[in-house]
Design a protein around this motif. Structure first.
Motif, PDB file in Angstrom:
ATOM      1  N   ASP A  78       0.831  -1.206   0.000  1.00 19.64           N
ATOM      2  CA  ASP A  78       0.000   0.000   0.000  1.00 19.64           C
ATOM      3  C   ASP A  78       0.868   1.261   0.000  1.00 19.64           C
ATOM      4  OD1 ASP A  78      -2.392  -1.428   0.050  1.00 19.64           O
ATOM      5  OD2 ASP A  78      -2.483  -1.435   2.249  1.00 19.64           O
ATOM      6  N   ARG A  79       1.878   1.271   0.864  1.00 18.02           N
ATOM      7  CA  ARG A  79       2.785   2.425   0.914  1.00 18.02           C
ATOM      8  C   ARG A  79       3.512   2.600  -0.418  1.00 18.02           C
ATOM      9  NH1 ARG A  79       6.909   3.057   3.491  1.00 18.02           N
ATOM     10  NH2 ARG A  79       7.652   0.961   3.877  1.00 18.02           N
ATOM     11  N   PHE A  80       3.901   1.488  -1.024  1.00 21.84           N
ATOM     12  CA  PHE A  80       4.592   1.527  -2.307  1.00 21.84           C
ATOM     13  C   PHE A  80       3.699   2.162  -3.376  1.00 21.84           C
ATOM     14  CE2 PHE A  80       6.023  -0.155  -6.355  1.00 21.84           C
ATOM     15  CZ  PHE A  80       7.399  -0.041  -6.262  1.00 21.84           C
TER      16      PHE A  80
ATOM     17  N   THR B 206       7.228   8.323  -7.826  1.00 22.95           N
ATOM     18  CA  THR B 206       7.141   9.707  -7.359  1.00 22.95           C
ATOM     19  C   THR B 206       7.782   9.879  -5.984  1.00 22.95           C
ATOM     20  OG1 THR B 206       4.953   9.329  -6.403  1.00 22.95           O
ATOM     21  CG2 THR B 206       5.046  10.158  -8.675  1.00 22.95           C
ATOM     22  N   GLY B 207       8.311   8.801  -5.423  1.00 20.59           N
ATOM     23  CA  GLY B 207       8.988   8.871  -4.130  1.00 20.59           C
ATOM     24  C   GLY B 207      10.418   9.354  -4.304  1.00 20.59           C
ATOM     25  N   SER B 208      11.228   9.055  -3.332  1.00 14.28           N
ATOM     26  CA  SER B 208      12.626   9.461  -3.339  1.00 14.28           C
ATOM     27  C   SER B 208      13.360   8.829  -4.515  1.00 14.28           C
ATOM     28  CB  SER B 208      13.265   9.030  -2.020  1.00 14.28           C
ATOM     29  OG  SER B 208      14.637   9.304  -2.027  1.00 14.28           O
ATOM     30  N   VAL B 209      14.229   9.631  -5.148  1.00 11.28           N
ATOM     31  CA  VAL B 209      14.991   9.159  -6.312  1.00 11.28           C
ATOM     32  C   VAL B 209      16.469   9.446  -6.087  1.00 11.28           C
ATOM     33  CG1 VAL B 209      15.330   9.448  -8.806  1.00 11.28           C
ATOM     34  CG2 VAL B 209      13.035   9.564  -7.845  1.00 11.28           C
ATOM     35  N   LYS B 210      17.307   8.465  -6.385  1.00 16.71           N
ATOM     36  CA  LYS B 210      18.758   8.618  -6.281  1.00 16.71           C
ATOM     37  C   LYS B 210      19.251   9.531  -7.399  1.00 16.71           C
ATOM     38  CE  LYS B 210      19.168   3.823  -4.841  1.00 16.71           C
ATOM     39  NZ  LYS B 210      19.668   2.506  -5.228  1.00 16.71           N
TER      40      LYS B 210
ATOM     41  N   GLN C 181      13.917   4.922  -4.800  1.00 17.37           N
ATOM     42  CA  GLN C 181      14.286   4.169  -3.603  1.00 17.37           C
ATOM     43  C   GLN C 181      13.108   4.150  -2.643  1.00 17.37           C
ATOM     44  OE1 GLN C 181      17.972   5.884  -2.324  1.00 17.37           O
ATOM     45  NE2 GLN C 181      17.119   7.895  -1.986  1.00 17.37           N
ATOM     46  N   PHE C 182      12.997   3.034  -1.911  1.00 18.44           N
ATOM     47  CA  PHE C 182      11.851   2.794  -1.045  1.00 18.44           C
ATOM     48  C   PHE C 182      12.333   2.144   0.237  1.00 18.44           C
ATOM     49  CE2 PHE C 182       8.207   0.011   0.172  1.00 18.44           C
ATOM     50  CZ  PHE C 182       7.266   0.999   0.384  1.00 18.44           C
ATOM     51  N   ARG C 183      11.860   2.666   1.364  1.00 19.68           N
ATOM     52  CA  ARG C 183      12.281   2.141   2.665  1.00 19.68           C
ATOM     53  C   ARG C 183      11.324   1.042   3.111  1.00 19.68           C
ATOM     54  NH1 ARG C 183      15.565   3.958   6.516  1.00 19.68           N
ATOM     55  NH2 ARG C 183      15.721   6.010   5.564  1.00 19.68           N
ATOM     56  N   ILE C 184      11.906  -0.103   3.462  1.00 20.16           N
ATOM     57  CA  ILE C 184      11.152  -1.201   4.083  1.00 20.16           C
ATOM     58  C   ILE C 184      11.851  -1.481   5.406  1.00 20.16           C
ATOM     59  CG2 ILE C 184      10.497  -3.625   3.949  1.00 20.16           C
ATOM     60  CD1 ILE C 184      10.248  -3.346   0.969  1.00 20.16           C
ATOM     61  N   GLY C 185      11.174  -1.151   6.475  1.00 21.09           N
ATOM     62  CA  GLY C 185      11.798  -1.261   7.791  1.00 21.09           C
ATOM     63  C   GLY C 185      12.935  -0.268   7.892  1.00 21.09           C
TER      64      GLY C 185
ATOM     65  N   SER D 298      16.100  -0.344  -3.757  1.00 24.40           N
ATOM     66  CA  SER D 298      15.740   0.196  -5.072  1.00 24.40           C
ATOM     67  C   SER D 298      14.269  -0.105  -5.346  1.00 24.40           C
ATOM     68  CB  SER D 298      16.594  -0.432  -6.173  1.00 24.40           C
ATOM     69  OG  SER D 298      17.947  -0.058  -6.019  1.00 24.40           O
ATOM     70  N   ALA D 299      13.520   0.926  -5.758  1.00 18.48           N
ATOM     71  CA  ALA D 299      12.076   0.785  -5.946  1.00 18.48           C
ATOM     72  C   ALA D 299      11.733  -0.246  -7.016  1.00 18.48           C
ATOM     73  CB  ALA D 299      11.468   2.140  -6.293  1.00 18.48           C
ATOM     74  N   HIS D 300      12.511  -0.313  -8.092  1.00 20.94           N
ATOM     75  CA  HIS D 300      12.188  -1.273  -9.153  1.00 20.94           C
ATOM     76  C   HIS D 300      12.399  -2.716  -8.672  1.00 20.94           C
ATOM     77  CE1 HIS D 300      16.515  -0.606  -9.706  1.00 20.94           C
ATOM     78  NE2 HIS D 300      16.571  -1.736 -10.393  1.00 20.94           N
ATOM     79  N   ARG D 301      13.366  -2.931  -7.791  1.00 19.64           N
ATOM     80  CA  ARG D 301      13.575  -4.269  -7.241  1.00 19.64           C
ATOM     81  C   ARG D 301      12.434  -4.651  -6.297  1.00 19.64           C
ATOM     82  NH1 ARG D 301      18.496  -6.602  -8.040  1.00 19.64           N
ATOM     83  NH2 ARG D 301      18.397  -7.730  -6.065  1.00 19.64           N
ATOM     84  N   VAL D 302      11.969  -3.669  -5.507  1.00 20.03           N
ATOM     85  CA  VAL D 302      10.827  -3.913  -4.616  1.00 20.03           C
ATOM     86  C   VAL D 302       9.592  -4.233  -5.447  1.00 20.03           C
ATOM     87  CG1 VAL D 302       9.290  -2.881  -2.902  1.00 20.03           C
ATOM     88  CG2 VAL D 302      11.761  -2.493  -2.752  1.00 20.03           C
TER      89      VAL D 302
END
Length: 146
Positions: A7-9, A25-29, A35-39, A44-48
């Protein structure tokens, strides 16, 4: 009720009209990858995205953006491939050279005509022999003139 990582993603995704890319639209390197934070871990967002929709990324594989957009996280635009395939699909000089089947003079890069230089690059044996012959002739002329 706690929100799931999925949902957050999806809150950080803007789908394009007509079935195009899903822009992150989140944080970008600085490199352009999301990039996406999990815990406590930033990934990397594409890997998530790949893992959320396709499952775990097999060992030894990387995620290739079939659309060539680093900020795209659309699952069907992502494919797990070897690093070699990912590079060959690219548009940089290494990719162009890897796809090259003939040298600049038209000689085919086949097993008999291809020399691997110590740095890993391919060289045409016929062109290399011609260059060595030219150099030898220049040395002979220089030595004869001395």
């Amino acid at each position: 009720m706690p929100r799931t990582d999925a949902d957050r993603f999806l809150d950080k995704v803007t789908p394009a009209a007509g079935g195009g890319c899903w822009q992150w639209t989140g944080s970008v390197k600085p490199s352009g990858y999301g990039q996406f934070r999990i815990g406590a871990r930033v990934r990397s967002a594409h890997r998530v995205a790949y893992e959320l929709w396709h499952g775990e990324i097999p060992d030894g594989l990387v995620i290739d953006h079939l659309c060539r957009r680093r900020d795209c996280v659309r699952p069907d635009h992502l494919e797990a491939v070897t690093q070699r395939i990912n590079v060959r699909r690219g548009v940089n000089i290494a990719a162009r050279r890897a796809r090259q089947t003939h040298c600049c003079r038209g000689h085919e890069f086949d097993a008999a005509n291809t020399y691997r230089a110590p740095n890993g690059t391919r060289k045409c044996r016929r062109c290399r022999a011609m260059a060595q012959n030219r150099a030898r002739r220049r040395r002979e002329v220089t030595c004869a003139a001395s």
